[in-house]
Design a protein around this motif. Structure first.
Motif, mmCIF file in Angstrom:
data_model
loop_
_atom_site.group_PDB
_atom_site.id
_atom_site.type_symbol
_atom_site.label_atom_id
_atom_site.label_comp_id
_atom_site.label_asym_id
_atom_site.label_seq_id
_atom_site.Cartn_x
_atom_site.Cartn_y
_atom_site.Cartn_z
ATOM 1 N N SER A 12 -8.254 2.559 -11.029
ATOM 2 C CA SER A 12 -8.825 1.569 -10.112
ATOM 3 C C SER A 12 -8.487 0.156 -10.568
ATOM 4 O O SER A 12 -8.196 -0.720 -9.741
ATOM 5 N N TYR A 50 -9.589 0.609 4.431
ATOM 6 C CA TYR A 50 -10.097 0.616 3.071
ATOM 7 C C TYR A 50 -11.566 0.248 2.982
ATOM 8 O O TYR A 50 -12.070 -0.011 1.907
ATOM 9 N N TRP A 88 2.352 1.720 -3.414
ATOM 10 C CA TRP A 88 1.327 2.195 -4.354
ATOM 11 C C TRP A 88 1.099 3.694 -4.196
ATOM 12 O O TRP A 88 1.018 4.432 -5.179
ATOM 13 N N ARG A 89 1.020 4.159 -2.965
ATOM 14 C CA ARG A 89 0.802 5.581 -2.741
ATOM 15 C C ARG A 89 2.007 6.398 -3.190
ATOM 16 O O ARG A 89 1.858 7.478 -3.785
ATOM 17 N N TRP A 129 -3.380 -5.648 -6.328
ATOM 18 C CA TRP A 129 -3.789 -6.404 -5.161
ATOM 19 C C TRP A 129 -4.095 -7.858 -5.486
ATOM 20 O O TRP A 129 -3.915 -8.734 -4.645
ATOM 21 N N ARG A 182 -4.970 -0.604 -9.579
ATOM 22 C CA ARG A 182 -4.881 -0.951 -8.158
ATOM 23 C C ARG A 182 -5.448 -2.341 -7.907
ATOM 24 O O ARG A 182 -4.890 -3.120 -7.138
ATOM 25 N N ASP A 239 0.829 -1.200 0.000
ATOM 26 C CA ASP A 239 0.000 0.000 0.000
ATOM 27 C C ASP A 239 0.867 1.254 0.000
ATOM 28 O O ASP A 239 0.573 2.221 -0.713
ATOM 29 N N GLN A 272 -6.432 8.904 -5.359
ATOM 30 C CA GLN A 272 -6.139 7.499 -5.057
ATOM 31 C C GLN A 272 -5.076 7.383 -3.976
ATOM 32 O O GLN A 272 -5.102 6.466 -3.156
#
Length: 880
Positions: A726, A580, A189-190, A733, A729, A186, A563
């Motif tokens: 999206s 989340y 990703w950020r 995952w 992402r 996470d 996001q």
């Protein structure tokens, strides 16, 4: 034949609970549409169905299998049925005594060549003999379903099942999962989103202009073409050229008069000065006429918006030539797309790329003529007068050579003894007379021109020095006469130079230089106006499109920031597990998972895969796990195992280690290697996001090329960007970091496992390259089911698979170790690697039965009456 490229997703269905909700064709299509739609995928051309069922359900769910087999699509429909549990009649209570009938009964619907059955009687998920897990343990089943949901694995398993009798096999597996902890993934990703979007420092900040050599050809032609036309901007027979030539000729005559004025006759006679002043007066009038024409051209050269075709026609009427565009505006959309790809490929953030596009719009946008009107003031009559006064504000500086010449002339003219020493005054007197005459000749009104004092002072000083030398040396008379003659010659040369410089300074003060500068400046304004009209419409369109692209890039950056923004933690008692839960696709089941069916009979949601697979690593959460295990079967109440997770096989809410004692749910045939992230993780994810953005903008470039890059196209592109972000992402995952996104760059090779995960691919190479003996895998069969398997070791089918991104590393490790490189399946998923063994059943174990249609009508529902249905009643004589 279906290839992995033909199938984009596997639709997963669980018929062990809630199968009654799939009793009609429309219900099945709605379930498929919802799963694929939430994943952002269209209707499949080659549907792939992964169905989880029990051996008894093969006959109980005859209707559902018929609907799946007859699913309407462009290509063939393939079904892989994963059977969990023992066959009917395997047990007689708890005594483990076998009943005679241990055969697997299937309907003829599942005998098609596009259907295969994998029978896992016991998932064998316990790691010790004392740890007795249920045969359909949800944690182990989650991994198996997740693995078979990879389209590459799905298709390969079906291909191997076709080679076996009855297309049925019992699986044996050995898997290795390489992934990142939830918080590491996470955070990466950020960070990637932040790097991808860039900092919002203001759109007006300066940015380095892209060099012309790096601009794509369509854009480079628009930027540089107007500056390299090589054509005159004035027509030879036009008004502009006539006015310019008239003024230039007047200035040329003035220059000729100035040359005559600078000579000795100009010093002695006033006629040459009068001729020069007359020509300068005419040049001023001609310049005024040319300035008026330039003003008309600027006022008619386009309004505040941009040059138009009418403005070009008015320029042509004034005798100005606007070059043709020469198809320079073609392929603007292609050029903008290539430039965006180049800048993003260089690693620039979205906002930085947007600034480059804004700068490009400013460079290529045409400037209307009215925007140049203010520059006429730089060449007005007042500006010319002001410039002339500046030139004439001070007398010309006397060169040092003239001062030396004047001093030497005075010295040589002063070599006399008394009483002839009075002849030493001849040279100084001549300098004084010339100064008075020149100043009077260049008089302006009542004010005489200032004359430099240096030569006069130097001549007097030289005469005094010559007299002193003569007094001391007593030279003969012939030497004094010779010196005077030479001194007069030097005086003439000094006077010539002084007069030339004085005439030049006076002429500049009268405006010869300022008028020439004003004429060139006005003509330069005309040339710039013509250049701005070159390909005006094409350049205006390019500028508007570039600004539109910049706005779209900034909107994409804002979406990325949204996001990357941390999700607020749920308040106490609000339910959920993790930050989340408010994210639609994170808190909801997977995009390839089915929603709650809402069945009236209270059946558990058969499509809530994530909730069924999830678990909690805390032993005391919601009570004892084992106590509620019977109710927590796949499709039951998921509460003991925590809330839904984004992946089909997710981490627990607190992301504890996989093997953490009592809370561990990892089956013994699965090894996990959890990395902490490699040095290339964030950069690779940011590069994936750039490719995703380019894929999202692909339809927009077509709108740009068609001239339809308006608000509607921008809104659609922004929506597509949100969807693909999206989806990216979701892909991260569900498929891990090693798997490339759906839109990879063809020229960019993905980095190694060490660079992404911080792990070594050697362990994957060792597992996939292991010898295919019976000790290499764990057979997912119960003891009684093992008696039904074939005893022929050569009858089993083996599948070796590993992530395709590690293919180069794994094959290199195989060559280095000397292991034989056998054919392996390189999957699109980057999470799992390992071995699958498909062992066929013994002959006579499988019975294929033909269902008989029921004539009973009272029990049929309205949905059953809407379309034909087959209610199966099986009898011994109906077996195939």
């Amino acid at each position: 034949m279906t290839t992995p490229e033909d199938a984009t997703a596997v639709v997963r269905l669980d018929l062990r609970a809630g199968a009654a909700a799939l009793a009609t064709t429309q219900a099945v299509r709605d379930r498929v549409a919802e799963q694929l739609g939430r994943a952002g995928l269209p209707e499949p051309d080659y549907p792939l169905f992964l169905v989880t069922d029990t051996p008894a359900g093969l006959t109980d769910h005859q209707r559902q299998y018929e609907l799946l087999s007859g699913y309407r699509a462009v290509g063939e429909t393939r079904i892989l049925v994963l059977l969990v549990g023992s066959s009917p009649g395997s047990y007689a209570g708890g005594e483990e005594a076998y009943l005679p009938d241990r055969r697997l009964v299937r309907p003829t619907t599942l005998r098609a060549s596009t259907t295969g059955l994998v029978w896992a009687g016991d998932l064998r998920s316990a790691r010790t003999a004392l740890d007795r897990r249920e045969p359909d343990d949800p944690a182990a089943l989650a991994v198996l379903v997740d693995l078979l949901s990879v389209p590459d694995v799905f298709v390969r398993v079906l291909e191997h099942l076709r080679k076996l009798p009855d297309s049925i096999a019992a699986p044996g597996v050995r898997l290795l999962e390489q992934d990142l902890p939830t918080e590491v993934r996470d955070r990466a990703w950020r960070d990637a989103l932040t790097r991808f979007a860039g900092e919002d420092t203001g759109a007006g900040d300066p940015v380095d202009v892209v060099p012309d050599s790096r601009l794509p050809e369509p854009l480079r032609a628009l930027v540089t073409g107007r500056d390299s036309r090589g054509q005159a901007h004035r027509r030879p027979d036009g008004q502009a050229n006539l006015a310019h030539r008239t003024c230039a000729e007047s200035l040329d005559r003035a220059d000729e008069d100035l040359v005559a004025l600078r000579s000795f006759p100009g010093l002695l006679h006033p006629a040459r000065r009068d001729a020069l002043e007359a020509d300068l007066h005419q040049a001023r009038e001609d310049l005024d006429g040319f300035r008026a024409l330039v003003e008309r051209a600027l006022q008619g050269g386009g309004g505040a918006a941009a040059p138009t075709a009418e403005a070009t026609a008015r320029l042509a009427a004034l005798g100005l030539r606007v070059p043709t565009a020469d198809r320079a505006g073609e392929r603007v959309g292609e050029g903008l797309r290539e430039l965006a790809g180049t800048l993003l490929g260089d690693g620039l953030a979205l906002r930085s790329v947007a600034q480059h596009f804004t700068a490009l719009a400013g460079r290529v946008e045409p400037v209307p003529g009215t925007a140049l009107l203010h520059r006429l003031a730089d060449h007005s009559e007042e500006s010319v007068t002001r410039g002339s006064a500046t030139e004439y504000a001070a007398p010309p500086r006397t060169p040092g050579a003239v001062l030396l010449t004047a001093g030497a002339a005075g010295l040589l003219g002063g070599l006399w003894q008394w009483p002839a020493v009075l002849a030493a005054l001849v040279v100084p007197v001549l300098f004084v007379v010339v100064a008075l005459l020149g100043a009077n000749r260049l008089r302006t009104g009542r004010r005489a021109a200032r004359w430099t004092m240096g030569p006069r002072v130097a001549a007097v000083a030289g005469a005094v020095a010559g007299a002193a030398v003569a007094y001391a040396a007593d030279p003969p008379l012939w030497l004094g006469g010779t010196g005077l003659i030479v001194g007069l010659g030097l005086t003439a040369e000094a006077v010539r130079r002084l007069w030339r410089d004085a005439a030049d300074s006076w002429a500049a003060g009268r405006g010869t230089t300022a008028l020439r500068t004003a004429l060139d400046g006005l003509d330069g304004l005309l040339a710039e106006l013509v250049r701005e009209h070159w390909a005006a419409e094409e350049r205006l369109y390019c500028a508007d499109a570039a600004r539109s692209v910049a706005g779209m890039l900034r909107a994409t950056a804002a979406a990325a920031d949204a996001q990357a923004a941390p999700e607020p933690l749920a308040p106490a008692g609000a339910g959920g597990s993790g930050p989340y839960e408010d994210d639609d696709w994170l808190s909801a089941p997977s995009a390839l998972e089915t929603p709650e069916s809402g069945a009236a009979d209270g059946d558990a949601d058969d499509g809530d895969w994530a909730a069924a697979y999830a678990w909690d690593n805390t032993p005391d959460r919601n009570g004892d796990h084992d106590a509620g295990r019977d109710d927590d079967r796949y499709g039951g109440d998921p509460a003991p195992y925590g809330a839904a997770s984004p992946a089909a096989y997710p981490a627990g809410p607190d992301d504890a280690p996989w093997e953490s004692g009592e809370g561990d749910r990892s089956p013994r045939w699965l090894d996990r290697e959890i990395g902490e992230g490699g040095p290339d993780l964030v950069a690779t994810l940011a590069g994936d996001l750039r490719n995703t953005a380019m894929a999202a903008m692909a339809p927009y470039w077509g709108a740009v090329e068609r001239g339809q890059a308006g608000a509607l196209a921008l809104a659609r592109t922004e929506q597509r960007v949100h969807e693909l972000l999206s989806a990216a992402r979701h892909h991260l995952w569900h498929y891990g970091v090693l798997a490339p996104p759906p839109y990879p760059a063809d020229h960019r090779a993905r980095t190694t496992a060490a660079g992404l995960l911080g792990t070594d691919s050697l362990r994957v190479a060792e597992l996939v390259g292991r010898e295919t003996d019976r000790g290499a895998v764990v057979q997912l069969s119960s003891p009684e089911q093992g008696a039904l398997l074939s005893r022929d070791p050569g009858a089993a089918q083996w599948i070796r698979f590993a992530p395709g991104t590690l293919q180069g590393e794994i094959e290199a490790a195989w060559r280095k170790s000397g292991s034989p490189v056998e054919e392996a399946l390189w999957t699109s998923s980057g999470r799992y690697a390992g071995l699958i063994r498909l062992t066929p059943l013994r002959m006579g174990v499988v019975d294929t039965v033909l269902p008989r249609q029921s004539t009973g009508g009272s029990a049929r529902t309205d949905a059953d009456r809407a379309e034909p249905s087959v209610h199966a009643e099986f009898r011994e004589e109906d077996r195939w």
